[in-house]
Motif scaffolding. Structure first.
Motif, PDB file in Angstrom:
ATOM      1  N   ALA A 100       0.807  -1.215   0.000  1.00 18.64           N
ATOM      2  CA  ALA A 100       0.000   0.000   0.000  1.00 18.64           C
ATOM      3  C   ALA A 100       0.841   1.266   0.000  1.00 18.64           C
ATOM      4  CB  ALA A 100      -0.927   0.008   1.208  1.00 18.64           C
ATOM      5  N   ALA A 101       2.159   1.149   0.248  1.00 21.59           N
ATOM      6  CA  ALA A 101       3.036   2.316   0.301  1.00 21.59           C
ATOM      7  C   ALA A 101       3.137   2.958  -1.074  1.00 21.59           C
ATOM      8  CB  ALA A 101       4.408   1.914   0.805  1.00 21.59           C
ATOM      9  N   THR A 102       3.055   4.286  -1.099  1.00 24.15           N
ATOM     10  CA  THR A 102       3.067   4.984  -2.381  1.00 24.15           C
ATOM     11  C   THR A 102       4.417   5.613  -2.708  1.00 24.15           C
ATOM     12  OG1 THR A 102       2.261   6.977  -1.291  1.00 24.15           O
ATOM     13  CG2 THR A 102       0.616   5.508  -2.281  1.00 24.15           C
ATOM     14  N   GLY A 103       5.222   5.887  -1.727  1.00 27.88           N
ATOM     15  CA  GLY A 103       6.506   6.543  -1.991  1.00 27.88           C
ATOM     16  C   GLY A 103       7.653   5.836  -1.308  1.00 27.88           C
ATOM     17  N   PRO A 104       8.879   6.227  -1.630  1.00 29.98           N
ATOM     18  CA  PRO A 104      10.047   5.584  -1.016  1.00 29.98           C
ATOM     19  C   PRO A 104      10.135   5.837   0.487  1.00 29.98           C
ATOM     20  CG  PRO A 104      10.718   7.390  -2.460  1.00 29.98           C
ATOM     21  CD  PRO A 104       9.257   7.206  -2.641  1.00 29.98           C
ATOM     22  N   ALA A 105       9.664   6.983   0.963  1.00 36.04           N
ATOM     23  CA  ALA A 105       9.710   7.273   2.409  1.00 36.04           C
ATOM     24  C   ALA A 105       8.778   6.333   3.171  1.00 36.04           C
ATOM     25  CB  ALA A 105       9.331   8.722   2.673  1.00 36.04           C
ATOM     26  N   GLU A 106       7.610   6.063   2.600  1.00 37.80           N
ATOM     27  CA  GLU A 106       6.673   5.137   3.261  1.00 37.80           C
ATOM     28  C   GLU A 106       7.219   3.715   3.247  1.00 37.80           C
ATOM     29  OE1 GLU A 106       2.588   5.354   2.033  1.00 37.80           O
ATOM     30  OE2 GLU A 106       2.756   7.505   1.672  1.00 37.80           O
TER      31      GLU A 106
END
Length: 140
Positions: free
Chosen positions: A33-39
């Motif tokens: 479900a993570a959308t970006g590299p930080a998540e």
């Protein structure tokens, strides 16, 4: 763990009672479900903390640790010193209003024998009367 950081449990969306298979399943679903590299990095860091039992214990201790007592006391008493205890123009209290314990008064307490049977009886000299109560202003 600073208060601004999210708990590893919050990142993965699980409770502290989650089993290792629950942690792994939550990691996979959170990573999907993570959308970006930080998540993704936050999910991986949380998973690494929670899959290792010693790191998980450390996260639990930091999560539920009591706050710093000095900081808590400072916050609780903030502003107390700003208000004066007594007004500068207030007269001092009357001398009879001050309570003074004398050695004779306290030694009398030790001479009275403790109760042996029944309920505890308060000696007559300690019974409450209207003259020992402070004056009370009744609002209108």
């Amino acid at each position: 763990m600073p208060a601004s950081e999210r708990s590893p449990y919050d990142v993965l969306g699980i409770t502290p009672a989650a089993t290792p298979p629950d942690v792994h399943a939550a990691y996979e679903s959170a990573l999907a479900a993570a959308t970006g590299p930080a998540e993704r990095e936050a999910c991986t860091t949380a998973y690494l903390h929670l899959r290792n039992t010693s790191r998980r214990l450390g996260a639990d201790i930091l999560e539920f640790a009591a706050p710093d007592s000095a900081t808590t006391a400072r916050e609780a008493f903030a502003g107390v010193a700003d208000e004066p205890f007594l007004a500068p123009d207030a007269p001092p209290p009357a001398i009879p209003a001050l309570v003074v314990l004398r050695r004779g008064d306290t030694s009398g307490d030790h001479r009275e024998p403790p109760p042996t049977k029944g309920t505890f009886a308060i000696p007559d000299r300690f019974t409450a009367t209207a003259d020992v109560l402070p004056p009370v202003d009744i609002p209108e």
